[in-house]
Design a protein around this motif. Sequence first.
Motif, PDB file in Angstrom:
ATOM      1  N   CYS A  75       0.861  -1.181   0.000  1.00  0.00           N
ATOM      2  CA  CYS A  75       0.000   0.000   0.000  1.00  0.00           C
ATOM      3  C   CYS A  75       0.898   1.232   0.000  1.00  0.00           C
ATOM      4  O   CYS A  75       1.708   1.414   0.906  1.00  0.00           O
ATOM      5  N   PHE A  87      -1.526   2.883   8.168  1.00  0.00           N
ATOM      6  CA  PHE A  87      -0.880   1.628   8.550  1.00  0.00           C
ATOM      7  C   PHE A  87      -1.768   0.834   9.511  1.00  0.00           C
ATOM      8  O   PHE A  87      -1.898  -0.388   9.389  1.00  0.00           O
ATOM      9  N   MET A  90      -4.416  -0.717   7.554  1.00  0.00           N
ATOM     10  CA  MET A  90      -3.869  -1.833   6.766  1.00  0.00           C
ATOM     11  C   MET A  90      -3.869  -3.115   7.593  1.00  0.00           C
ATOM     12  O   MET A  90      -4.202  -4.190   7.084  1.00  0.00           O
ATOM     13  N   HIS A 105       3.864  -1.516   3.913  1.00  0.00           N
ATOM     14  CA  HIS A 105       3.562  -0.085   3.889  1.00  0.00           C
ATOM     15  C   HIS A 105       4.693   0.678   3.199  1.00  0.00           C
ATOM     16  O   HIS A 105       5.823   0.674   3.677  1.00  0.00           O
ATOM     17  N   GLU A 107       5.322   3.979   2.874  1.00  0.00           N
ATOM     18  CA  GLU A 107       4.982   5.328   3.336  1.00  0.00           C
ATOM     19  C   GLU A 107       5.631   6.418   2.487  1.00  0.00           C
ATOM     20  O   GLU A 107       5.011   7.431   2.179  1.00  0.00           O
TER      21      GLU A 107
END
Length: 184
Positions: A75, A87, A90, A105, A107
């Motif tokens: 993601c 997160f 998720m 993740h 980010e």
Amino acid sequence: MAERPPVCDFGWKAPGFSLVGVDGKTYTLDELKGPKGTLVGFICNHCPYVIAVIDRIVRDAAALVQYGVTTVAICSNDATTHPDDSFENMKTFAKVHGFTFPYLHDESQAVARAYDAMCTPDFFGFNADLELQYRGRLDESGREPAGANVRRDLFEAMKLIAGTGHGPEDQTPSIGCSIKWKAA
């Protein structure tokens, strides 16, 4: 707005990464690489296209293990503008849908940019040498429920890759919501 990524650039090498999963562990591509193939899927928690097919993604990922193919989901969406993709969310999404594969993740969005990911879902199917052999859709259903006779494009492509090292010549791009990029 729906996005359609380009079709496969055969032989393109998978960029490496090191990302944190919803289980708190950090994973690298080298650790996740399957003996016969690796499926990297860019997904998110809120996209209606992903929500419509997530159970089929989980089903196919589990079935591909017997062919030596591992799956990883990433993601990359900006959780500031799309808090459903945080997160913490998720973690919940992976648990609710019974993920049997790492959900990572991204980010910084560096991995999505390195892969030139465009939408959710966006699938990258690599052979054992991490050479791209498939960049296409899950199946023809899109956001609709899949009928009993729907061809499982992604599953069949990854089985072919696992067996031959090469993906199908005929590929239909995935369709989904655009990646939610951070402001520059």
